[in-house]
Design a protein around this motif. Structure first.
Motif, PDB file in Angstrom:
ATOM      1  N   MET A   1     -39.523 -43.525 -20.483  1.00 40.90           N
ATOM      2  CA  MET A   1     -40.484 -42.495 -20.229  1.00 40.90           C
ATOM      3  C   MET A   1     -41.157 -41.805 -21.459  1.00 40.90           C
ATOM      4  O   MET A   1     -41.927 -40.858 -21.382  1.00 40.90           O
ATOM      5  CB  MET A   1     -39.346 -41.359 -19.746  1.00 40.90           C
ATOM      6  N   ALA A   2     -40.840 -42.427 -22.472  1.00 32.41           N
ATOM      7  CA  ALA A   2     -41.629 -42.129 -23.812  1.00 32.41           C
ATOM      8  C   ALA A   2     -43.095 -42.249 -23.946  1.00 32.41           C
ATOM      9  O   ALA A   2     -43.574 -41.492 -24.411  1.00 32.41           O
ATOM     10  CB  ALA A   2     -41.087 -43.007 -24.991  1.00 32.41           C
TER      11      ALA A   2
ATOM     12  N   LEU B   1     -33.798 -52.006 -17.822  1.00 33.98           N
ATOM     13  CA  LEU B   1     -33.746 -51.801 -19.369  1.00 33.98           C
ATOM     14  C   LEU B   1     -32.545 -51.601 -20.097  1.00 33.98           C
ATOM     15  O   LEU B   1     -31.984 -51.799 -21.130  1.00 33.98           O
ATOM     16  CB  LEU B   1     -34.803 -50.588 -19.770  1.00 33.98           C
ATOM     17  N   ALA B   2     -31.623 -50.706 -19.269  1.00 34.15           N
ATOM     18  CA  ALA B   2     -30.312 -50.495 -19.628  1.00 34.15           C
ATOM     19  C   ALA B   2     -29.340 -51.752 -19.505  1.00 34.15           C
ATOM     20  O   ALA B   2     -28.529 -51.895 -20.564  1.00 34.15           O
ATOM     21  CB  ALA B   2     -29.590 -49.542 -18.714  1.00 34.15           C
TER      22      ALA B   2
ATOM     23  N   ALA C   1     -30.275 -43.935 -23.087  1.00 37.21           N
ATOM     24  CA  ALA C   1     -31.376 -44.321 -23.988  1.00 37.21           C
ATOM     25  C   ALA C   1     -32.582 -45.242 -23.425  1.00 37.21           C
ATOM     26  O   ALA C   1     -33.821 -45.141 -23.585  1.00 37.21           O
ATOM     27  CB  ALA C   1     -30.830 -45.532 -24.997  1.00 37.21           C
ATOM     28  N   ALA C   2     -31.989 -45.725 -22.457  1.00 31.52           N
ATOM     29  CA  ALA C   2     -33.138 -46.542 -21.472  1.00 31.52           C
ATOM     30  C   ALA C   2     -34.124 -45.515 -20.636  1.00 31.52           C
ATOM     31  O   ALA C   2     -35.285 -45.776 -20.837  1.00 31.52           O
ATOM     32  CB  ALA C   2     -32.235 -47.319 -20.455  1.00 31.52           C
TER      33      ALA C   2
ATOM     34  N   GLY D   1     -39.212 -40.941 -26.674  1.00 30.65           N
ATOM     35  CA  GLY D   1     -38.015 -41.569 -27.049  1.00 30.65           C
ATOM     36  C   GLY D   1     -37.022 -40.645 -27.436  1.00 30.65           C
ATOM     37  O   GLY D   1     -35.855 -41.259 -27.451  1.00 30.65           O
ATOM     38  N   LYS D   2     -37.176 -39.306 -27.928  1.00 34.84           N
ATOM     39  CA  LYS D   2     -36.005 -38.651 -27.935  1.00 34.84           C
ATOM     40  C   LYS D   2     -35.449 -37.925 -26.724  1.00 34.84           C
ATOM     41  O   LYS D   2     -34.279 -37.746 -26.882  1.00 34.84           O
ATOM     42  CB  LYS D   2     -36.340 -37.514 -28.818  1.00 34.84           C
ATOM     43  N   PHE D   3     -36.265 -37.445 -26.084  1.00 28.49           N
ATOM     44  CA  PHE D   3     -35.801 -37.035 -24.668  1.00 28.49           C
ATOM     45  C   PHE D   3     -36.655 -36.881 -23.656  1.00 28.49           C
ATOM     46  O   PHE D   3     -37.929 -37.138 -23.927  1.00 28.49           O
ATOM     47  CB  PHE D   3     -35.175 -35.414 -24.783  1.00 28.49           C
ATOM     48  N   VAL D   4     -36.442 -36.648 -22.383  1.00 27.32           N
ATOM     49  CA  VAL D   4     -37.216 -36.535 -21.119  1.00 27.32           C
ATOM     50  C   VAL D   4     -37.782 -35.057 -20.959  1.00 27.32           C
ATOM     51  O   VAL D   4     -36.908 -34.350 -20.596  1.00 27.32           O
ATOM     52  CB  VAL D   4     -36.459 -37.179 -19.940  1.00 27.32           C
ATOM     53  N   SER D   5     -38.988 -34.934 -21.022  1.00 28.86           N
ATOM     54  CA  SER D   5     -39.537 -33.303 -20.716  1.00 28.86           C
ATOM     55  C   SER D   5     -39.611 -33.412 -19.245  1.00 28.86           C
ATOM     56  O   SER D   5     -39.550 -32.073 -19.045  1.00 28.86           O
ATOM     57  CB  SER D   5     -40.742 -33.236 -21.599  1.00 28.86           C
TER      58      SER D   5
END
Length: 514
Positions: free
Chosen positions: A255-256, A284-285, A249-250, A265-269
């Motif tokens: 990367m959002a 952040l984690a 999640a972090a 915020g859903k995934f990293v492209s």
């Protein structure tokens, strides 16, 4: 991915389906001509090989031992053979040959998964239903990966030889069966199958006219060093499922800001990141999950950085991508047994002399790292290569860099893209993932490119959950990326950066050997 591999037939995680017994084949009431063709196959002299089974089957349905079913099958001849090119080598191959009136005059070679060692007959069913004469191999590692312990012939078979010899024998059988050679030949594989596809393009450019190499495990020995690196770290500092979820999640949250609005915020492209980015994700984690300790933070630094040589400091492989599974990024350590023996304690293997020994032994056979594809390009061959942006089993870094090295060797991006295109699939893992999970049937795409000149400028990606399309996204060939047009609230192609990953050191990519 719809018939991309089909994906589960070629994933590194052992999705290569197993079967304890040969499924029952209903013999057909054949005509004398059909009987003659089957008899002719049985009588073929295969170099260093023996045909062990040839029988026609008219059943329209195939049911595998695990209950999976393929319907609408044409009448077909099933052929099995064993190849023994050297003492200590034992390669199993299986072909399905549709009757002549159903054959599309094309041959399809299928890749395997994991350490191979078995043939999944269901993987042959859908190509046969689509009209292909199709073959696959166990890559010479039956009955399991331990077959490669101290057996250099198995190393060669698994690395490159089994796939090539399967191809040569299959074309001989196809020609004898139909009275003519295939008009075009294609290879379709992912993970281990991706390694197979690139080895074919590099070593045997005459074998195939088009190749799909998905999530390819081509940088093989460095990849398994990455598995060992992660394994040693995670045994000392394990993460709970909740802690791993916080780290994922972090990564997504951090990367959002670099993502398009529909996926932020859903995934990293884009899997590329810096050491500064890694420190920010770790911080952040730690905020997200107070149970994460300083020891976890140190472990994450090493996991995100990836293995380096303990003496020279050279890059062996890159680290785990942000937003991807940590728990999936270790294991698969059979290659170390091949070199050091079954009794070697994996935790004792060091990233100095031991990695040098391991690389020297296996790298020349297993790695598909040669950027010279000129012979394949000159014969009109086409390659489509894909990676998943959140694949922690075969991270995209080494694949992206391989493509860059091909560009350098060819001389330009434009010329490279005239025969070889690379797509980083946003949010895709090693099968599944939070992002794009379905692309067009890439076999159809590479065929249209090779046979009709239809250049794959853009692919249509989808995420489908419970039969409902949750996301549609256009996919563009690297270095282009999927951007966002705020004025129309729609996706668009944007120029992406080139490179941006640390190169695996040449010492860990030794030259290919026979």
């Amino acid at each position: 991915m719809k018939k991309l591999l089909p994906l589960c037939a070629a994933l590194l995680l052992g999705c290569a389906s197993t079967y304890a017994q040969t499924p029952t084949i209903a013999p057909a009431t054949a005509s004398p001509a059909t009987d003659a063709r089957v008899s002719a196959i049985k009588a073929l002299q295969i170099p260093n090989g023996t045909i062990t089974f040839a029988q026609r089957d008219e059943s329209p349905t195939f049911t595998a031992p695990d209950g999976k079913v393929q319907n609408n099958l044409p009448p077909r001849t099933i052929v099995k053979l064993v190849l023994n090119p050297a003492k200590g080598s034992n390669i199993n191959v299986e072909l399905w040959l549709p009757d002549a009136e159903k054959w599309n005059a094309r041959f399809l070679g299928l890749g395997n998964g994991g350490s191979a060692g078995r043939i999944n007959p269901l993987s042959l069913a859908w190509p046969a239903a689509s009209g292909y004469a199709v073959a696959t191999t166990d890559m010479g590692t039956a009955p399991n990966a331990d077959s490669g312990v101290n057996n250099r012939e198995v190393w060669k078979d698994f690395g490159f030889r089994a796939t090539h010899l399967m191809t040569v024998a299959a074309k001989q059988i196809i020609t004898a069966h139909y009275g003519k050679a295939p008009e075009f030949s294609y290879f379709n594989g992912g993970s281990t199958g991706g390694q197979q596809g690139l080895q074919e393009a590099q070593r045997y450019p005459q074998d195939y006219d088009g190749i799909i190499t998905a999530i390819p495990a081509h940088c093989r020995t460095p990849l398994h060093a990455y598995f060992l690196w992660n394994d040693q770290i995670l045994k000392k500092t394990p993460f709970t499922k909740e802690q791993e979820a916080a780290v994922i999640a972090a990564g997504n949250e951090y990367m959002a800001a670099r993502e398009t609005p529909p996926v932020a915020g859903k995934f990293v492209s884009d899997p590329r990141y810096t050491g500064k980015d890694a420190e920010a994700v770790i911080a952040l984690a730690l905020k997200k999950d107070p149970s994460l300790t300083p020891a976890h933070a140190d472990a994450l630094r090493k996991l995100f950085d990836g293995p380096r040589h303990t003496v020279t400091g050279e890059r062996i492989f890159n680290g785990i991508p942000f937003g991807s599974s940590i728990s999936s990024a270790h294991g698969h350590l059979y290659l170390f047994k091949w070199v050091f023996g079954a009794n070697k304690k994996l935790e004792d293997i060091n990233f100095g002399n031991d990695i040098d020994t391991y690389t020297a032994a296996l790298g020349p056979y297993l790695n598909a790292e040669n950027p010279d594809l000129s012979a394949f390009e000159k014969r009109g061959g086409k390659i489509i290569m894909t990676s998943g942006s959140v694949d922690s089993i075969v991270p995209t870094h080494a694949t992206l860099d391989y493509y860059e090295r091909v560009i350098t060797h060819v001389g330009s991006l434009e010329k490279t893209q005239s025969f070889f295109r690379f797509y980083i699939i946003p949010g895709m893992g090693h099968g599944g993932g939070p992002g794009i999970q379905n692309t067009p049937n890439l076999l159809d795409v590479v065929r249209a490119w090779r046979e009709k000149g239809t250049v794959p400028e853009m692919l249509h990606g989808k995420r489908v959950v419970n039969g409902k399309t949750e996301l549609e996204m256009p996919l563009y060939p690297y270095p282009a990326k999927t951007g966002w047009d705020a004025a129309t609230s729609s996706f668009k192609a944007v120029d992406g950066p080139r490179g941006g990953v640390e190169r695996v050191a040449p010492a860990f990519r030794p030259a290919a050997a026979e």
